[in-house]
Design a protein around this motif. Structure first.
Motif, PDB file in Angstrom:
ATOM      1  N   ILE B 169       0.834  -1.210   0.000  1.00  0.00           N
ATOM      2  CA  ILE B 169       0.000   0.000   0.000  1.00  0.00           C
ATOM      3  C   ILE B 169       0.861   1.250   0.000  1.00  0.00           C
ATOM      4  O   ILE B 169       0.620   2.210  -0.715  1.00  0.00           O
ATOM      5  N   CYS B 333     -10.296   1.689   7.516  1.00  0.00           N
ATOM      6  CA  CYS B 333      -8.868   1.646   7.194  1.00  0.00           C
ATOM      7  C   CYS B 333      -8.362   2.980   6.645  1.00  0.00           C
ATOM      8  O   CYS B 333      -8.951   3.554   5.745  1.00  0.00           O
ATOM      9  N   ILE B 334      -7.255   3.467   7.212  1.00  0.00           N
ATOM     10  CA  ILE B 334      -6.656   4.707   6.706  1.00  0.00           C
ATOM     11  C   ILE B 334      -5.432   4.409   5.833  1.00  0.00           C
ATOM     12  O   ILE B 334      -4.647   5.304   5.545  1.00  0.00           O
ATOM     13  N   ARG B 335      -5.291   3.159   5.402  1.00  0.00           N
ATOM     14  CA  ARG B 335      -4.264   2.760   4.438  1.00  0.00           C
ATOM     15  C   ARG B 335      -2.850   3.096   4.902  1.00  0.00           C
ATOM     16  O   ARG B 335      -2.037   3.609   4.124  1.00  0.00           O
ATOM     17  N   CYS B 336      -2.570   2.786   6.168  1.00  0.00           N
ATOM     18  CA  CYS B 336      -1.240   3.092   6.676  1.00  0.00           C
ATOM     19  C   CYS B 336      -0.252   1.998   6.303  1.00  0.00           C
ATOM     20  O   CYS B 336       0.932   2.215   6.261  1.00  0.00           O
ATOM     21  N   SER B 337      -0.757   0.768   6.108  1.00  0.00           N
ATOM     22  CA  SER B 337       0.037  -0.412   5.742  1.00  0.00           C
ATOM     23  C   SER B 337       0.746  -1.074   6.917  1.00  0.00           C
ATOM     24  O   SER B 337       1.517  -2.001   6.723  1.00  0.00           O
ATOM     25  N   CYS B 339      -0.417  -3.118   9.020  1.00  0.00           N
ATOM     26  CA  CYS B 339      -0.798  -4.532   9.151  1.00  0.00           C
ATOM     27  C   CYS B 339      -0.023  -5.404   8.156  1.00  0.00           C
ATOM     28  O   CYS B 339       0.264  -6.562   8.439  1.00  0.00           O
ATOM     29  N   ILE B 362      -5.394  -6.393   5.598  1.00  0.00           N
ATOM     30  CA  ILE B 362      -6.586  -5.578   5.315  1.00  0.00           C
ATOM     31  C   ILE B 362      -7.139  -5.919   3.934  1.00  0.00           C
ATOM     32  O   ILE B 362      -8.358  -5.956   3.725  1.00  0.00           O
ATOM     33  N   CYS B 393      -2.855  -2.064  14.096  1.00  0.00           N
ATOM     34  CA  CYS B 393      -3.772  -1.162  13.385  1.00  0.00           C
ATOM     35  C   CYS B 393      -4.084   0.099  14.199  1.00  0.00           C
ATOM     36  O   CYS B 393      -4.593   0.010  15.304  1.00  0.00           O
ATOM     37  N   PRO B 394      -3.799   1.278  13.626  1.00  0.00           N
ATOM     38  CA  PRO B 394      -4.008   2.512  14.385  1.00  0.00           C
ATOM     39  C   PRO B 394      -5.494   2.821  14.622  1.00  0.00           C
ATOM     40  O   PRO B 394      -5.802   3.618  15.495  1.00  0.00           O
ATOM     41  N   VAL B 395      -6.388   2.204  13.858  1.00  0.00           N
ATOM     42  CA  VAL B 395      -7.816   2.448  14.107  1.00  0.00           C
ATOM     43  C   VAL B 395      -8.495   1.171  14.626  1.00  0.00           C
ATOM     44  O   VAL B 395      -9.712   1.051  14.602  1.00  0.00           O
ATOM     45  N   ILE B 397      -8.909  -2.010  13.784  1.00  0.00           N
ATOM     46  CA  ILE B 397      -9.780  -2.909  13.036  1.00  0.00           C
ATOM     47  C   ILE B 397      -9.430  -4.335  13.455  1.00  0.00           C
ATOM     48  O   ILE B 397      -8.261  -4.739  13.393  1.00  0.00           O
ATOM     49  N   ILE B 399      -9.049  -7.334  12.416  1.00  0.00           N
ATOM     50  CA  ILE B 399      -8.932  -8.068  11.158  1.00  0.00           C
ATOM     51  C   ILE B 399      -9.097  -9.588  11.343  1.00  0.00           C
ATOM     52  O   ILE B 399      -9.812 -10.221  10.569  1.00  0.00           O
TER      53      ILE B 399
HETATM   54  S1  SF4 Z   1      -3.135  -1.318   9.940  1.00  0.00           S
HETATM   55 FE1  SF4 Z   1      -5.314  -0.768   9.943  1.00  0.00          FE
HETATM   56  S2  SF4 Z   1      -5.392   1.277   9.037  1.00  0.00           S
HETATM   57 FE2  SF4 Z   1      -3.379   0.442   8.565  1.00  0.00          FE
HETATM   58  S3  SF4 Z   1      -3.613  -0.487   6.528  1.00  0.00           S
HETATM   59 FE3  SF4 Z   1      -3.971  -2.111   8.011  1.00  0.00          FE
HETATM   60  S4  SF4 Z   1      -6.175  -2.059   8.374  1.00  0.00           S
HETATM   61 FE4  SF4 Z   1      -5.662  -0.158   7.354  1.00  0.00          FE
END
Ligand code: SF4
Lengths: 205, 494
Positions: B169, B333-337, B339, B362, B393-395, B397, B399
């Motif tokens: 990502i 998801c804020i697409r931080c990568s 995970c 994700i 995961c910063p938010v 989730i 998973i």
């Molecule tokens: S760690 Fe969380 S916010 Fe970041 S990419 Fe994965 S699912 Fe998305």
């Protein structure tokens, strides 16, 4: 049905009637331990900026022109552009961006000197908000060296403190060090497309 | 999963366009990736490096857990209020001189962007790295209309010139090492008018400098740019792009026209909410205190930046994902990568094996939800359920839980075709059922302590009894602790 109506209808039906809206806990730190401009914050900002390989120097209000000149000289920048609202005596001989230079002319310009709106000590970030002493965004983007003058009173501790001071209706640029990439084997390389050098002059009252 | 479904059809991302589907089942693709030692070495080195940096930066923040809680709740609250917030965003953007477009799916989004570019008379655009535009296959659609799309992010440029696919990502060219990148530049750039020095080395600084030279002229002459957005503020109509190289600022600032394509889930309600995400995102993604550049803009500013602004709001399976009460949290998801970088499966297979622009943990939950699980049937199994992704995961989730739910959903769908349930179907349904309610989970954990007693001699559980036997026969199940965390908490704090 228009796309707009259909997307909204799908979203509404996906949520069902009266979806529960959770409350948001805000017990994270709204501010740091120090008041804006505190000596600790100035030091922290300096440390963070150096970590990004930006140059930092301090100057009294009277000595700003000398400090800016020294920062420019260090990188041998012959041509300098400044936004129209920058104090005229800070950079004698600079080209004023009024009327606005075209991008080709900016591309031939070696450096830009601006003020800033807010600085965030914990993250080493300078925020430009397009005020007359900071100029339009292209001016701080195209030249290779950016010299930014930061009065200590603008230095806050945390991101929340900074956002509270900013006007979201202005175009904002948050700058944390010079441009950088880590796309090749994650090795950090400074200076890709934005300014390759950042020099900060911290002004002590 | 529990699906709320009140009349409107669930519409998923359409087939035959974009990059959301596995071309071949994950196990087959993964096996090929595992056989490529170069690829595996490149990825292991990269994920290990980011993992360490990220941990150092996260440890520095005293209120990290509070920020995660706020981020998680903010996203949930946003999803619950999405219709109202989308309308508010549209009003604000429009009031400040922008134009808002709505796209039900990838085809529609591509059509909108193509005609907007055509209306300017331009035959090329510069692009800021954007997951949404890869998801919908925008570059291919523009190319079909005779419009050249230039990727300007270094990693995306490497992928584009290498006629390759992104595999991460944040760092889409993570699977390439410096020697490979030099070869791609040497081979491709001369044909595009950029002279490549004969003695070009593979030092990253030299390669980056070459990409700067290659793109400078494009930036200075581009009339149209296409971007994504990391966040949009409903209250003010503000859009935000978070980046490092300055190519984002170039695209967002210099052209006359800016077209932003954004998934409808990227909203936050208020300006203040960015204070949470601008702290969570950089540290989680690149392991920096702050990324070098973040740009925010609100409508058109006379005399500064693009004077024509378009915002394309993209559904493409998101409303269908939202219909799933549990699964919808994948949209947070804020697409931080983060995970991806902690995932033992991703580390061994790399991103291509997932077949989607969203790889890793994700991606394994998001892709099958956007397309429907039948179209990405093997992805929910592309995980060891070790839980590292949840912790990173910063938010917040969950998973692993979503993966189990999706597996149950998948076997359910298959059971409709084959009426006799497979052992796996029963096992997955049981696992999903157990994890879905915390009381059952507690009971199951307690019951599993009996298993611990049985396992005392070997140190690991040999297998679970039927119907879970099939599932554990190929996995080592960790021995349950003597006391569960919940029991400990109840004893110590309860
Ligand atoms: S760690 Fe969380 S916010 Fe970041 S990419 Fe994965 S699912 Fe998305």
């Amino acid at each position: 049905m228009s796309a707009r109506e259909q997307v909204l209808a799908r979203v509404r039906s996906a949520l069902g009637a009266d979806p529960e809206v959770p409350s948001v806990p805000r017990d994270y730190r709204p501010a740091g331990d120090h008041l804006p401009g505190a000596a600790e914050l100035v030091e922290l900002l300096e440390d963070r900026l150096r970590d990004y390989r930006a140059g930092v120097r301090r100057a009294s209000r009277e000595a700003v022109p000398q400090a800016v000149a020294a920062a420019l000289a260090e990188h041998g920048s012959p041509s300098v552009v400044v936004p129209p609202g920058l104090p005229a005596d800070w950079v004698p001989g600079a080209v004023v961006d009024d009327p606005p230079l075209d991008v080709q002319a900016l591309d031939r310009t070696g450096a830009v000197v601006t003020a800033c709106a807010v600085a965030i000590a914990e993250t080493g970030t300078l925020v430009l908000d397009g005020s007359p002493d900071q100029g339009r965004r292209a001016v701080t983007l195209v030249p290779d060296l950016h010299v930014c003058v930061v009065p200590v009173g603008q230095i806050v501790g945390t991101v929340p403190e900074a956002l509270a001071r900013l006007d979201p209706l202005r175009p904002l640029t948050f700058v944390s060090g010079p441009s950088a990439t880590s796309d090749i084997e994650l090795e950090r390389v400074e200076g890709v497309h934005g300014p390759r050098r950042l020099e900060v002059v911290v002004v002590e009252d | 999963m529990t699906t709320v479904h009140l009349g409107m059809p669930l519409v998923r991302a359409p087939r035959g366009v974009g990059m959301l589907r596995e071309q071949e089942p994950f196990p087959a693709a993964a096996r090929r990736a595992l056989a490529d030692p170069q690829l595996r070495a490149n990825i292991r080195r990269a994920t290990g490096t980011i993992r360490d940096k990220r941990q150092r930066m996260v440890d520095e923040v005293p209120d990290w857990e509070q920020l995660r809680d706020a981020g998680s709740a903010l996203k949930a609250a946003t999803m619950a209020r999405l219709p109202e917030l989308l309308v508010q965003l549209e009003e604000q953007v429009t009031a400040r001189g922008g134009t808002v477009h709505w796209a039900r799916d990838a085809h529609e989004a591509n059509r909108i962007v193509t005609s907007l570019v055509q209306a300017t008379g331009a035959d090329e655009v510069v692009k800021v790295k954007s997951m949404a535009t890869v998801e919908i296959g925008l570059n291919q659609a523009l190319e079909a209309a005779g419009i050249a799309a230039w990727e300007t992010d270094l990693a995306e440029l490497i992928v584009q010139l290498g006629r390759d696919r992104p595999s991460h990502i944040l760092v889409p060219a993570i699977h390439r090492n410096r020697a490979e990148i030099r070869e791609i530049f040497r081979r491709e750039m001369p044909g595009l008018g950029t002279e490549v020095p004969a003695d070009l080395s593979d030092v990253p600084a030299e390669l980056a400098a070459l990409s700067r030279r290659h793109l400078r002229a494009k930036f200075l002459s581009a009339r149209v740019a296409v971007s994504g957005a990391n966040f949009a503020v409903a209250e003010t109509g503000t859009l935000a792009v978070v980046e490092s190289e300055g190519n984002g600022r170039m695209c967002l600032t210099l052209p006359q026209t800016l077209i932003t394509v954004m998934g409808i889930e990227k909203l936050v309600p208020t300006w203040r909410d960015l204070e949470v995400f601008l702290q969570l995102l950089p540290r989680s993604s690149t392991g920096e205190r702050m990324n070098p550049y973040t740009s925010t803009w609100t409508g058109v500013t006379p005399g500064d930046g693009p004077q024509e602004l378009h915002l394309v709001l993209l559904d493409n399976g998101r409303s269908a994902t939202l219909a799933d009460e549990v699964g919808r949290s994948a949209l947070h998801c804020i697409r931080c990568s983060a995970c991806l970088n902690v995932c033992p499966v991703y580390e061994r297979t790399g991103g291509h094996a997932y077949g989607s622009v969203y790889p890793g943990p994700i991606g394994a939950v998001l892709s099958p939800q956007l397309t429907g699980v039948q179209d990405n049937a093997s992805l929910p199994y592309a995980s060891s359920l070790c839980g590292a992704c949840f912790d990173a995961c910063p938010v917040k989730i969950d998973i692993p839980r979503l993966l189990v739910e999706l597996r149950a959903q998948h076997v359910e769908a298959r059971a409709e075709e084959h009426p006799v349930p497979s052992a796996e179907a029963v096992a997955m349904a049981a696992a999903a059922w157990t994890m879905a309610r915390s009381k059952r989970w507690v009971r199951a954990q307690r019951a599993s302590r009996i298993g611990r007693l049985l396992a005392r001699r070997s140190g690991r559980l040999p297998a679970l009894p039927f119907p879970l036997a099939r599932w554990t026969s190929s996995r080592e199940l960790p021995v349950p602790p003597e006391e569960t965390f919940r029991d400990w908490w109840a004893r110590e704090r309860g």
